[in-house]
Enzyme design. Sequence first.
Site, PDB file in Angstrom:
ATOM      1  N   ASN A   1       0.855  -1.187   0.000  1.00 43.59           N
ATOM      2  CA  ASN A   1       0.000   0.000   0.000  1.00 43.59           C
ATOM      3  C   ASN A   1       0.893   1.240   0.000  1.00 43.59           C
ATOM      4  OD1 ASN A   1      -1.819   2.023   0.504  1.00 43.59           O
ATOM      5  ND2 ASN A   1      -2.436   1.282   2.530  1.00 43.59           N
TER       6      ASN A   1
ATOM      7  N   LYS B   1       0.041   4.240  -0.351  1.00 43.21           N
ATOM      8  CA  LYS B   1      -0.651   5.410   0.219  1.00 43.21           C
ATOM      9  C   LYS B   1      -0.453   6.632  -0.672  1.00 43.21           C
ATOM     10  CE  LYS B   1      -0.329   3.224   4.671  1.00 43.21           C
ATOM     11  NZ  LYS B   1      -0.261   3.337   6.109  1.00 43.21           N
TER      12      LYS B   1
ATOM     13  N   HIS C   1      -9.675   1.056   4.526  1.00 45.33           N
ATOM     14  CA  HIS C   1      -8.415   1.267   5.253  1.00 45.33           C
ATOM     15  C   HIS C   1      -8.677   2.186   6.447  1.00 45.33           C
ATOM     16  CE1 HIS C   1      -4.388   2.533   6.265  1.00 45.33           C
ATOM     17  NE2 HIS C   1      -3.981   1.422   5.670  1.00 45.33           N
TER      18      HIS C   1
ATOM     19  N   GLU D   1      -7.078   4.555   7.652  1.00 49.10           N
ATOM     20  CA  GLU D   1      -6.863   5.990   7.431  1.00 49.10           C
ATOM     21  C   GLU D   1      -8.118   6.631   6.855  1.00 49.10           C
ATOM     22  OE1 GLU D   1      -3.176   5.495   5.321  1.00 49.10           O
ATOM     23  OE2 GLU D   1      -2.215   4.965   7.227  1.00 49.10           O
TER      24      GLU D   1
ATOM     25  N   GLU E   1      -5.729  -4.963  10.345  1.00 45.47           N
ATOM     26  CA  GLU E   1      -4.716  -3.935  10.547  1.00 45.47           C
ATOM     27  C   GLU E   1      -5.033  -3.125  11.804  1.00 45.47           C
ATOM     28  OE1 GLU E   1      -2.616  -2.760   6.671  1.00 45.47           O
ATOM     29  OE2 GLU E   1      -4.503  -1.690   6.691  1.00 45.47           O
TER      30      GLU E   1
ATOM     31  N   GLY F   1       1.994   2.345  10.713  1.00 43.34           N
ATOM     32  CA  GLY F   1       2.914   3.474  10.578  1.00 43.34           C
ATOM     33  C   GLY F   1       3.593   3.877  11.876  1.00 43.34           C
TER      34      GLY F   1
ATOM     35  N   SER G   1       3.077  -2.005  10.395  1.00 41.77           N
ATOM     36  CA  SER G   1       4.516  -2.040  10.684  1.00 41.77           C
ATOM     37  C   SER G   1       5.195  -3.367  10.337  1.00 41.77           C
ATOM     38  CB  SER G   1       4.787  -1.649  12.146  1.00 41.77           C
ATOM     39  OG  SER G   1       4.373  -0.306  12.363  1.00 41.77           O
TER      40      SER G   1
HETATM   41  P1  PGA Z   1       2.514   0.335   7.639  1.00 33.71           P
HETATM   42  O1  PGA Z   1       1.070   0.492   6.983  1.00 33.71           O
HETATM   43  O2  PGA Z   1       3.119  -0.939   7.090  1.00 33.71           O
HETATM   44  O3  PGA Z   1       3.288   1.558   7.204  1.00 33.71           O
HETATM   45  O4  PGA Z   1       2.329   0.260   9.116  1.00 33.71           O
HETATM   46  C1  PGA Z   1       0.240  -0.601   6.730  1.00 33.71           C
HETATM   47  C2  PGA Z   1      -1.041  -0.155   6.087  1.00 33.71           C
HETATM   48  O5  PGA Z   1      -1.551   0.906   6.452  1.00 33.71           O
HETATM   49  O6  PGA Z   1      -1.594  -0.841   5.195  1.00 33.71           O
END
Ligand code: PGA
Length: 255
Positions: free
Chosen positions: A10, A12, A96, A98, A166, A172, A212
């Site tokens: 991803n 983003k 997601h 976010e 997730e 993140g 992460s």
């Molecule tokens: P990250 O994000 O690996 O940077 O923690 C995962 C995601 O949001 O899909």
Amino acid sequence: MGRKFFVGGNWKCNGTISEVKKIVTILNEAEVPSEDVVEVVVSPPFVFLSYVKSLLRSDFQVAAQNCWVRRGGAFTGEISAEMLVNLGIPWVIIGHSERRQILNESNEFVGEKVGYALSQGLKVIACVGETLEQRESGTTVTVVATQINAIADKVSSWENIVLAYEPVWAIGTGKVATPAQAQEVHFELRKWLQGNVGAEVAASTRIIYGGSVNGANCKELSTQPDVDGFLVGGASLKPEFIDIIKSATVKTEEG
Ligand code: PGA
């Protein structure tokens, strides 16, 4: 029943044309397990989707990061599922955290989006996960069950869904879930599918972990019986994404 390992990247809201080119070159030159062992899907921002698709090796696929909830029309700034299909984009990420947290997408809205995207022929990476407050108050399983329930309400077949667990606190933050924490929730999600959708769907649906994941922690996570792959954010923009793809062999070695 064998569930093929799935690794999603991803990207983003990141990248320039030259950065995108660099990442694709790394992916194209990498030696990774065959398509029979691992399904790899990368998700660039909308504006780079066609470009990435045109450059990317044929054994890797692309995903959009979102799409509109219904048929396109007067919805300024949105991208419809029909458009993705028209461009030959096979996958879309929906729900997601976010988007749930920053753009206030509700469980019901996410469920509707998943249902509509599937109805148009897209495959969906559907995301669920709890916040730190929810985990600390002991409601993780209830939260993810409510999220998956809203999706299940809108879909008639799970064939084209990959479920991504997730935890928001792990995304993140560099604070990855322990293999035991991931396994516990994946097990509960599979149990939910078993009880509410059916044994066959529970056995065949891939449940991937995100938050992460990196080149160093992916192997141990992938040994967990209900972890069928990863959705990777930050590390999907780096060469270590290749190591994460390679962790698929942990499953085949287990036999
Ligand atoms: P990250 O994000 O690996 O940077 O923690 C995962 C995601 O949001 O899909």
